[in-house]
Design an enzyme around this catalytic site. Structure first.
Site, short mmCIF file in Angstrom:
data_model
loop_
_atom_site.label_atom_id
_atom_site.label_comp_id
_atom_site.label_asym_id
_atom_site.label_seq_id
_atom_site.Cartn_x
_atom_site.Cartn_y
_atom_site.Cartn_z
CG ASP A 1 -10.33 -3.52 5.53
OD1 ASP A 1 -11.20 -3.50 6.42
OD2 ASP A 1 -10.58 -3.82 4.35
CE LYS B 1 -4.26 -1.76 0.40
NZ LYS B 1 -5.41 -1.46 -0.48
#
Length: 408
Positions: A121, A76
């Site tokens: 998340d 990410k």
């Protein structure tokens, strides 16, 4: 469950898709990301695991280890930072900002009141918070009920304001959009929805760094054939899979490898999209140990790329992911021990399932000559969870990894 995509094609990468995401744009994003000090300047390693390949009955298993992409511990770190930089450049066109100046905080004073927000998340929010801290703008992160306190603490450590909400990931996305509208903030999300595609495109484009490094790290091949026959990609909303698959599709054209997308059985939005022939929602609880893949709605933008090029969609159980985490941590005489988090092992779990069922392996063309590429997308981003699941701390695995490398 395994589903052959009824809409898959074998053709060169379409111009219509290239206008949205391309190798050229991915490479530009990669050049800009190289100017962020929080990223590993050497990229991430691509490991060959011959012991695992022999155990499963394939010719080769390659694993791209994104756990060492940065101190953030996951892939990410490639998406949110480049999306934030591009957003700031579009918002403040008159300032002629550069990526290098933004990442070093040169314009922090000018951006002190600029606020971005996102639901997460865990890993996307952490990457966005870290990028915002480097740049000097404000960041708000919305967490749903199933995000652990450990992950919340890791995000808050980068100076982000945390907002907790009830429900699951998709409901936290709605809450982030509402807060942005009410406060004049800008959403930096890795999933698209109606009227919101530019930023998710930039996030996905950042993920193109991964296949670029893979291709550079492999021996030169004769002709247009890829060095791997099958690529297993994590599901989620589809952003990672779209970023990697589109790059490899453009590079190899109709000779691209077989793409297989894997997601938790209770968060099967991409599987359901393949059945419906359009972006769809999951049918299960969307509560999985694979926290990064616990997404209930497919990104419509990602689906534009996945529908025509993904050959198979597959779901796995949580216990299969835990077994794969333990297998990679174990390593072997020929295989380096690897720290792979809950969502990192979806591909290995699917490969194991297929190879232990002869008929399913044959259905997807897996055999003793197959060369498989897996993306280990994260390390122990929640160390306590990792230790509980694996039965060994990530530090212990890393120590064995260091010992293995010293003897290799």
């Amino acid at each position: 469950m395994l589903l052959a995509n009824p809409n898959v094609t074998r053709q060169p990468y379409p111009d219509a898709l290239k206008r949205i995401m391309s190798i050229a744009s991915a490479n530009q994003s990669r050049q800009w990301l190289a100017q962020w000090s929080r990223l590993n300047t050497l990229g991430t390693p691509l490991y060959n695991l011959p012991g695992l390949a022999s155990e499963l009955g394939v010719a080769q298993v390659l694993v791209k280890d994104e756990s060492v992409r940065s101190q953030l511990g996951s892939f990410k770190a490639l998406g949110a930072p480049i999306a934030l930089v591009r957003l700031i450049m579009r918002t403040f066109t008159e300032h002629k900002f550069t990526a290098a100046d933004l990442f070093t905080g040169k314009h922090a004073a000018e951006l002190a009141d600029f606020t971005v927000i996102s639901a997460t998340d865990g890993n996307h929010g952490r990457a966005l918070a870290a990028a915002a801290q480097s740049i000097g703008c404000r960041c708000v992160i919305v967490l749903h009920a199933n995000v652990s306190i450990e992950r919340e603490t890791a995000i808050a450590a980068y100076g982000a304001q945390i907002v907790r909400t009830v429900g699951n990931y998709d409901e936290s996305v709605e809450e982030a959009a509402s807060l942005a509208e009410n406060n004049g903030w800008l959403v930096v999300s890795d999933t698209s929805y109606e009227g919101y595609q530019e930023i998710p495109r930039d996030v996905m484009q950042g993920y193109g760094t991964i296949p670029a490094e893979i291709l550079e790290g492999l021996p030169a091949q004769d002709g247009a054939q890829p060095a791997f026959t099958h690529v297993f990609l994590q599901g989620g909303v589809g952003g990672l899979a779209a970023g990697i698959a589109s790059y490899l599709w453009e590079h190899f054209a109709e000779h691209r490898p077989t793409f297989i997308i894997v997601e938790p059985v209770q968060a099967d939005c991409l599987y359901q999209s393949a059945i419906a022939g359009k972006a769809a929602k999951a049918t299960g609880s969307v509560d999985s140990v694979m926290a990064g893949l616990a997404c209930g709605e497919t990104s419509p933008l990602a689906w534009q790329f996945l529908q025509p090029c993904v050959d198979y969609f597959m779901t796995i159980e949580d216990e299969e992911a835990v077994a794969s985490m333990k297998r990679l941590a174990q390593g072997g005489q020929k295989d380096i021990p690897l720290v792979a988090g809950e969502s990192a092992v979806a591909g290995l779990s699917a490969l194991t399932r297929l190879m232990t069922s002869g008929s399913l392996a044959a259905d997807v063309g897996l055999n003793a000559q197959s060369r498989v590429l897996l993306i280990s997308t994260e390390g122990a981003t929640a160390p306590a969870v990792y230790e509980e699941l694996v039965g060994e701390s990530s530090d212990s695995v890393l120590k064995r990894q260091k010992d293995w490398l010293s003897k290799a």
